[in-house]
Design an enzyme around this catalytic site. Structure first.
Site, short mmCIF file in Angstrom:
data_model
loop_
_atom_site.label_atom_id
_atom_site.label_comp_id
_atom_site.label_asym_id
_atom_site.label_seq_id
_atom_site.Cartn_x
_atom_site.Cartn_y
_atom_site.Cartn_z
N ASP A 8 1.00 -1.47 0.22
CA ASP A 8 -0.47 0.33 -0.03
C ASP A 8 0.41 1.52 0.16
O ASP A 8 1.68 1.56 -0.10
CB ASP A 8 -1.24 0.19 1.04
CG ASP A 8 -0.12 0.20 2.89
OD1 ASP A 8 1.23 0.52 2.32
OD2 ASP A 8 -1.46 0.39 3.56
N CYS A 65 3.44 -3.81 3.81
CA CYS A 65 2.42 -1.91 4.21
C CYS A 65 2.85 -1.54 5.43
O CYS A 65 4.77 -1.33 5.40
CB CYS A 65 0.68 -2.04 4.56
SG CYS A 65 1.06 -3.33 6.26
N THR A 67 2.80 -1.44 8.90
CA THR A 67 3.22 -2.22 9.45
C THR A 67 3.03 -3.94 9.47
O THR A 67 3.78 -4.55 9.75
CB THR A 67 2.24 -2.02 10.72
OG1 THR A 67 0.27 -2.49 9.87
CG2 THR A 67 1.66 -1.22 11.32
N HIS A 98 9.96 -24.22 9.25
CA HIS A 98 8.37 -24.87 10.04
C HIS A 98 6.62 -24.45 8.87
O HIS A 98 6.14 -25.68 9.67
CB HIS A 98 8.69 -24.38 11.35
CG HIS A 98 10.06 -25.02 12.40
ND1 HIS A 98 9.56 -24.50 13.35
CD2 HIS A 98 11.37 -25.03 11.70
CE1 HIS A 98 11.16 -24.86 14.09
NE2 HIS A 98 11.56 -25.79 12.98
C1 RB5 Z 1 -1.86 2.99 6.36
O1 RB5 Z 1 -1.78 3.81 7.00
C2 RB5 Z 1 -1.88 1.70 7.53
O2 RB5 Z 1 -2.83 1.58 8.37
C3 RB5 Z 1 -1.05 0.29 6.79
O3 RB5 Z 1 -0.01 0.80 5.95
C4 RB5 Z 1 -1.01 -0.55 7.68
O4 RB5 Z 1 -0.14 -0.26 8.39
C5 RB5 Z 1 -1.66 -1.37 8.23
O5 RB5 Z 1 -1.66 -2.74 8.57
#
Ligand code: RB5
Length: 146
Positions: A8, A65, A67, A98
């Site tokens: 993303d 993304c 996180t 695993h």
């Molecule tokens: C986007 O702002 C953020 O929420 C996304 O990249 C991700 O971290 C979601 O899990």
């Protein structure tokens, strides 16, 4: 091996670093974006990428993304997907050995590019150990097929 790569808006920079790693390793891959720095929704990238792994078109996916969490939750909704959220080298290796993970998720806001590139290298080059792990992974598939 064929890999599908996606992120993303929160993972664009790291996705480009990972693309460099795959090129360096001469691994075939398709990068499906996103290209736009404005906000997009991670399930719109995670789910199509995971489906293309589950369908057998690709062997593995790498999803990034902010996180890695949204990508991993979304990808794991697709039958046949074992997505692992990884931010260290030990679990990068062990989740292949695993869990036979077929999707690697990372967070650009969590780790730096140096570590992320090493994680990607380790993950794509580590084989499933099978043996006793085969039975455990099969139990996940059995549950999915119920
Ligand atoms: C986007 O702002 C953020 O929420 C996304 O990249 C991700 O971290 C979601 O899990």
């Amino acid at each position: 091996m064929k890999v599908i790569l996606a992120s993303d808006h929160g993972g664009i920079n790291l996705r480009k670093e990972v693309a460099d790693v795959l090129e360096e390793l001469q691994i075939k891959f398709e990068d499906i974006g996103c290209e736009c720095e404005s906000s997009v929704d991670y399930p719109d990238y995670a789910i199509p990428a995971a489906e293309r792994v589950a369908d057998g078109e690709f062997d593995k996916a790498i999803l990034i993304c902010g996180t890695g969490i949204g990508m991993s939750i979304s990808a794991n909704k697709v039958k046949g997907i074992r997505a692992a959220l990884v931010h260290d080298l030990f679990t990068a290796k062990v989740t292949r050995e695993h869990n036979d993970s077929n999707v690697l998720c990372m967070g650009e806001r969590v780790i730096g590019p140096g570590l992320a590139k090493e994680i990607a290298k380790t993950w794509v080059s580590t084989d499933f150990e099978a043996g006793r792990h085969e039975r455990r992974v099969s139990k996940i598939a059995e549950y999915e097929n119920k």
